[in-house]
Design an enzyme around this catalytic site. Structure first.
Site, PDB file in Angstrom:
ATOM      1  N   GLU A   1      -2.580  -4.851 -39.245  1.00 26.11           N
ATOM      2  CA  GLU A   1      -1.370  -4.790 -40.051  1.00 26.11           C
ATOM      3  C   GLU A   1      -0.971  -6.227 -40.360  1.00 26.11           C
ATOM      4  O   GLU A   1      -0.851  -7.044 -39.444  1.00 26.11           O
ATOM      5  CB  GLU A   1      -0.257  -4.096 -39.243  1.00 26.11           C
ATOM      6  CG  GLU A   1       0.998  -3.969 -40.070  1.00 26.11           C
ATOM      7  CD  GLU A   1       2.152  -3.303 -39.323  1.00 26.11           C
ATOM      8  OE1 GLU A   1       1.977  -2.839 -38.193  1.00 26.11           O
ATOM      9  OE2 GLU A   1       3.239  -3.285 -39.928  1.00 26.11           O
TER      10      GLU A   1
ATOM     11  N   LYS B   1       2.133  -9.515 -31.642  1.00 25.23           N
ATOM     12  CA  LYS B   1       2.575 -10.283 -32.812  1.00 25.23           C
ATOM     13  C   LYS B   1       4.089 -10.404 -32.850  1.00 25.23           C
ATOM     14  O   LYS B   1       4.625 -11.414 -33.277  1.00 25.23           O
ATOM     15  CB  LYS B   1       2.056  -9.615 -34.086  1.00 25.23           C
ATOM     16  CG  LYS B   1       0.580  -9.887 -34.315  1.00 25.23           C
ATOM     17  CD  LYS B   1       0.070  -9.166 -35.547  1.00 25.23           C
ATOM     18  CE  LYS B   1      -0.089  -7.697 -35.286  1.00 25.23           C
ATOM     19  NZ  LYS B   1      -0.670  -6.955 -36.396  1.00 25.23           N
TER      20      LYS B   1
ATOM     21  N   ARG C   1      -7.721  -2.796 -24.580  1.00 25.96           N
ATOM     22  CA  ARG C   1      -7.093  -3.961 -25.160  1.00 25.96           C
ATOM     23  C   ARG C   1      -7.305  -5.168 -24.271  1.00 25.96           C
ATOM     24  O   ARG C   1      -7.304  -5.043 -23.054  1.00 25.96           O
ATOM     25  CB  ARG C   1      -5.600  -3.669 -25.120  1.00 25.96           C
ATOM     26  CG  ARG C   1      -4.846  -3.831 -26.331  1.00 25.96           C
ATOM     27  CD  ARG C   1      -3.395  -3.481 -26.070  1.00 25.96           C
ATOM     28  NE  ARG C   1      -2.619  -4.293 -26.964  1.00 25.96           N
ATOM     29  CZ  ARG C   1      -2.576  -4.091 -28.276  1.00 25.96           C
ATOM     30  NH1 ARG C   1      -3.206  -3.074 -28.807  1.00 25.96           N
ATOM     31  NH2 ARG C   1      -1.888  -4.894 -29.041  1.00 25.96           N
TER      32      ARG C   1
HETATM   33  P1  ATP Z   1      -0.008  -6.505 -31.687  1.00 30.24           P
HETATM   34  O1  ATP Z   1       0.509  -5.489 -30.719  1.00 30.24           O
HETATM   35  O2  ATP Z   1      -0.452  -7.782 -31.066  1.00 30.24           O
HETATM   36  O3  ATP Z   1       0.884  -6.711 -32.824  1.00 30.24           O
HETATM   37  P2  ATP Z   1      -1.520  -4.573 -33.050  1.00 30.24           P
HETATM   38  O4  ATP Z   1      -2.372  -3.649 -32.290  1.00 30.24           O
HETATM   39  O5  ATP Z   1      -0.232  -4.090 -33.589  1.00 30.24           O
HETATM   40  O6  ATP Z   1      -1.343  -5.885 -32.207  1.00 30.24           O
HETATM   41  P3  ATP Z   1      -2.982  -4.602 -35.470  1.00 30.24           P
HETATM   42  O7  ATP Z   1      -2.829  -5.580 -36.542  1.00 30.24           O
HETATM   43  O8  ATP Z   1      -2.511  -3.222 -35.692  1.00 30.24           O
HETATM   44  O9  ATP Z   1      -2.297  -5.244 -34.213  1.00 30.24           O
HETATM   45  O10 ATP Z   1      -4.451  -4.588 -34.883  1.00 30.24           O
HETATM   46  C1  ATP Z   1      -5.624  -4.682 -35.618  1.00 30.24           C
HETATM   47  C2  ATP Z   1      -6.760  -4.283 -34.743  1.00 30.24           C
HETATM   48  O11 ATP Z   1      -6.860  -5.198 -33.656  1.00 30.24           O
HETATM   49  C3  ATP Z   1      -6.515  -2.926 -34.149  1.00 30.24           C
HETATM   50  O12 ATP Z   1      -7.691  -2.176 -34.221  1.00 30.24           O
HETATM   51  C4  ATP Z   1      -6.119  -3.214 -32.741  1.00 30.24           C
HETATM   52  O13 ATP Z   1      -6.482  -2.171 -31.908  1.00 30.24           O
HETATM   53  C5  ATP Z   1      -6.867  -4.505 -32.451  1.00 30.24           C
HETATM   54  N1  ATP Z   1      -6.169  -5.260 -31.424  1.00 30.24           N
HETATM   55  C6  ATP Z   1      -4.905  -5.723 -31.452  1.00 30.24           C
HETATM   56  N2  ATP Z   1      -4.583  -6.322 -30.301  1.00 30.24           N
HETATM   57  C7  ATP Z   1      -5.677  -6.251 -29.516  1.00 30.24           C
HETATM   58  C8  ATP Z   1      -5.998  -6.687 -28.189  1.00 30.24           C
HETATM   59  N3  ATP Z   1      -5.114  -7.315 -27.452  1.00 30.24           N
HETATM   60  N4  ATP Z   1      -7.229  -6.442 -27.714  1.00 30.24           N
HETATM   61  C9  ATP Z   1      -8.134  -5.817 -28.472  1.00 30.24           C
HETATM   62  N5  ATP Z   1      -7.917  -5.383 -29.714  1.00 30.24           N
HETATM   63  C10 ATP Z   1      -6.701  -5.584 -30.243  1.00 30.24           C
HETATM   64 MG    MG Z   2       0.597  -2.758 -34.532  1.00 25.14          MG
END
Ligand code: ATP
Ligand code: MG
Length: 749
Positions: free
Chosen positions: A31, A268, A258
């Site tokens: 996102e 983020k 994760r």
């Molecule tokens: P955050 O919680 O840090 O904002 P998010 O999961 O909301 O992260 P997205 O932009 O939705 O972030 O994630 C893009 C991809 O990266 C998704 O497939 C997510 O599962 C993966 N991802 C995000 N954070 C991690 C992490 N800490 N370890 C592994 N994969 C991750």
């Molecule tokens: Mg997210």
């Protein structure tokens, strides 16, 4: 491809073998609401890595369904990060918003099938109607709306006739489903907001659970890989695709754990708070775990990918030690970068018996680095050394310059101190010294013994540079937020001094500043007039042992292999061992170096290796635990044998005992010389891996800590570590951490 095959690659291979898909197509679906971080790097490495390994492709898709938080600057940051890591997305960057019209059609289809309806209850009722884990929910009366009514309402929602929250579109599934997510999940909500790509065209936005699976389908994705928190969403994913009876093949969702790293925050949202709150200087602040931050700090893409590979792909969440990432960057740079001299806190030394000047030819690389190149070091009677490298009242074990003890100037001569000059406050401002003409490095016939070699710079020729010393942003292992910030995470040294060749010849962008650490020319602020260097990482982990003063890392302790330039070269046999250890046995260079250079250690290691072929685990045990014992004792005075160490490592490999217990057993072996197996059996130290034993312990801890459970449920996932820690503690370290991790995660979700 990585050496071990992870569970995702196993699935992919089976699917290919079974002919389920013609091609492996993955996607990375961020996102665009913040800069990507190291967790994203892991996801990038997995998705792009799998596509690359199986000759498929990977799409980059911006999951832009939440207009209020998204922005093109984040899109650019995501693209940068992927390119920098060395991957290429297939075709154009895709956007979920490109599929809005298509998704809307699917919604209409569902309504027509009687599988979706417009609900109009308020949020509170919705919560109430959903029920609880133990109680079924119930559908609102609007579930009875006719297809025509639903179609009409959805269209008017789309046109913007209603206010935010007035209606939602829901899937009609099962209000008593065991999986709460399946209780008529929302598919669309009303949002009167400007979207950075579609502007004001849409007044409704699809929910993740509806948009994601269908976007995957539209793009022909085969394997939709996401993180564990989406495990319960998988049922909706399948429901949407199956209910619509789409033409096969369809994608399937797989979850992995994760990545979490200690001493940092990673969401983020939290990173945005730091950026907006001014705690750091932007998204690319070198102290942040963002890809932009690592890039600016001087980390290499290779080191980050190695790290992602090393930590592997697991199915249970866990916390990785940031020291492991730091280790990867050191290991990457050690064989690559030039060594130069920089003085952070200059102390003037006048060499009274030296006349004139000369230029000393000095290699950029130590003997064990297979690279060529050298520079000239100007030398004259006035030089600067590091203030810390002189001590008037040296503590025991101080190997550098003192009034009584000479020292070698790296690549140059040995000097000794003749007089210490102080100002009115008693601060040392200058050392008067003497040099030994016959002691020149490489042709030393002086016979003078020194214990170390220190960095120095010619006073006239040295250049002034700014050096930014970075340390961990948080001083707490599981930081909550701003209150845990390490006040010393950035120290700027404006007037450090460096060799002229670094500025004039620019042999590289990354350097090892002898005895200080690895440094990188700041890609943004560096100019010839005002050179700026960022500290990438210290020469060794200073946090592992001493967590007190963050400045400690700069204070070079007497480290023989780094200080004493004159003993750096390996003998032929040491080199041969080192080569074998790194190439054949796959030891990392630090461990290989320790073992190869030490006759006692390496023969101990090889003996253990002849009973148990577990090169890496054995090397770790020998280079740490055994090395400590061998430092003070001879092999024949040790109570334990190489064979017994092998036996200990075997139990570790087989997960009979945990790492923590292994250390305990080793201590016992040192004292008593008893067999490790006997120790383990006698003391009942066998690792507990049986969930039936571990589960009740977890239940008890959960029951005792309702506050932390609530915090965890409210989103503080760092507390997972707390629960795991409590379980390990209450079993005296005997519980298998992997099993505990998985069970705790399961129970808390
Ligand atoms: P955050 O919680 O840090 O904002 P998010 O999961 O909301 O992260 P997205 O932009 O939705 O972030 O994630 C893009 C991809 O990266 C998704 O497939 C997510 O599962 C993966 N991802 C995000 N954070 C991690 C992490 N800490 N370890 C592994 N994969 C991750
Ligand atoms: Mg997210």
């Amino acid at each position: 491809m990585s050496e071990r095959k992870d569970f995702l690659r196993t699935i992919v291979e089976e699917d290919l073998k079974a002919g389920k898909y013609k091609e492996v197509i993955t996607r990375f679906p961020p996102e665009p609401n913040g800069f990507p971080h190291i967790g994203h790097a892991k996801s990038i490495a997995i998705n792009f890595g799998i596509a690359r390994d199986y000759n498929g492709h990977c799409n980059l898709r911006m999951d832009d369904t939440n207009p209020t938080t998204e922005d093109t600057k984040y899109v650019e940051a995501l693209k940068d990060a992927i390119e920098w890591l060395g991957f290429e997305w297939h075709g154009n960057v895709r956007f979920t918003s490109d599929y809005f019209p298509k998704l809307y059609e699917y919604a209409i289809t569902l309504i027509k099938m009687g599988k979706a309806y417009v609900d109009s209850i308020d949020e509170e009722e919705m919560r109430e109607f959903r029920g609880t884990v133990t109680e079924a929910g119930k559908r609102s009366k609007y579930g009875e709306r006719t297809v025509e009514e639903n179609l009409d309402l959805l269209e008017r929602m789309k046109k913007g006739e209603f206010k935010d929250g007035e209606h939602v579109l829901r899937a009609k599934i099962d209000m008593s489903a065991a999986n709460m997510k399946m209780r008529d999940p929302l598919l669309y909500r009303i949002r009167h907001a400007h979207h950075f790509r579609t502007g004001n065209e849409w007044a409704i936005y699809p929910m993740y659970d509806f948009a994601h699976c269908l976007s995957d389908y539209i793009e022909g994705i085969s394997h939709s890989i996401c993180t564990l928190e989406f495990e319960n969403n998988r049922e909706i994913y399948d429901w949407v695709l199956d209910t619509l009876e789409l033409e096969p093949p369809r994608p399937y969702q797989y979850e992995f754990a994760r990545l979490g790293i200690n001493y940092t925050v990673m969401s983020k949202r939290k990173l945005l708070e730091l950026v907006e709150g001014g705690q750091v200087n932007g998204w690319d602040d070198p102290r942040l775990p963002t890809i932009a931050g690592y890039k600016r700090r001087g980390y290499t893409p290779e080191s980050i990918l190695t790290f992602c590979d090393q930590i592997g792909i697991a199915k249970a969440n866990s916390m990785v030690d940031v020291a492991q990432l730091e280790f990867c960057i050191r290991d990457d740079m050690n064989p690559k970068v030039p060594r130069v001299m920089c003085v952070l806190d200059p102390l003037k030394v006048t060499i009274e018996n030296y006349e004139g000047s000369e230029e000393i030819d000095a290699s950029y690389y130590p003997d064990d680095v297979p690279k060529e190149g050298s520079r000239k070091l100007p030398f004259s009677r006035e030089i600067y050394i590091e203030r810390e490298d002189f001590s008037e009242t040296p503590p025991k074990g101080y190997f550098r310059l003192t009034p009584e003890q000479p020292v070698r100037l790296k690549h140059a001569y040995i000097i000794s101190c003749k007089e210490v000059i102080k100002d009115d406050n008693g601060r040392i401002i200058e050392i008067k010294a003497e040099y030994y003409p016959a002691s020149k490095s490489g042709s030393d016939t002086s016979g003078i013994k020194v214990k170390s070699a220190i960095q120095w710079l010619d006073a006239k020729a040295a250049k002034t540079v700014e050096v930014r010393l970075y340390d961990r942003l948080f001083s707490s292992e599981a930081p909550e937020g701003v209150e845990d910030i390490n006040p010393n995470s950035l120290e700027v040294i404006e007037n450090a001094l460096i060799e002229p060749a670094v500025i004039n010849e620019k042999p590289d962008e990354r350097f090892q500043f002898e005895r200080q650490g690895y440094f990188y020319a700041d890609p943004i602020d560096y100019s010839d007039e005002n050179p700026v260097f960022n500290k990438i990482v210290g020469l060794k982990d200073s946090w592992g042992k001493k967590k007190k003063s963050p400045k400690q890392e700069q204070k070079p302790q007497a480290k023989k292999e780094q200080i004493d330039g004159e003993v750096a070269a390996m003998s032929e046999s040491e080199q041969a061992r080192y080569d074998r250890y790194t190439s054949e046995l796959k030891l990392n260079s630090e461990v290989a170096n320790t073992l190869a250079r030490d006759e006692k250690l390496s023969s101990f290691y090889e003996e253990a290796l002849s009973t148990l072929h577990s090169p890496v685990a054995l090397a770790n045990m020998v280079s740490n635990e055994v090395a400590r014992e061998l430092k003070e004792n001879d092999v024949d005075t040790l109570k334990f044998s190489a064979k017994q160490v092998a036996e200990l490592v075997r139990m570790l490999d087989e997960e009979t005992i945990s790492g923590k217990i292994a250390k305990q057993v080793f201590e016992e072996m040192v004292k008593s010389g008893e067999n490790p197996t006997q120790i383990v059996e006698a003391k009942g130290l066998i690792q507990i891996s049986d969930p039936a034993i571990i589960a009740p312990i977890i239940d008890e801890i959960i029951a005792k800590n309702p506050d932390n459970v609530a915090k965890f449920k409210a989103g503080n996932t760092k507390l997972l570590g707390f629960f795991v820690g409590q379980v390990l503690k209450s079993t005296g370290g005997k519980a298998n951490p992997k099993v505990v991790n998985a069970l705790v995660a399961e129970k808390l979700h």
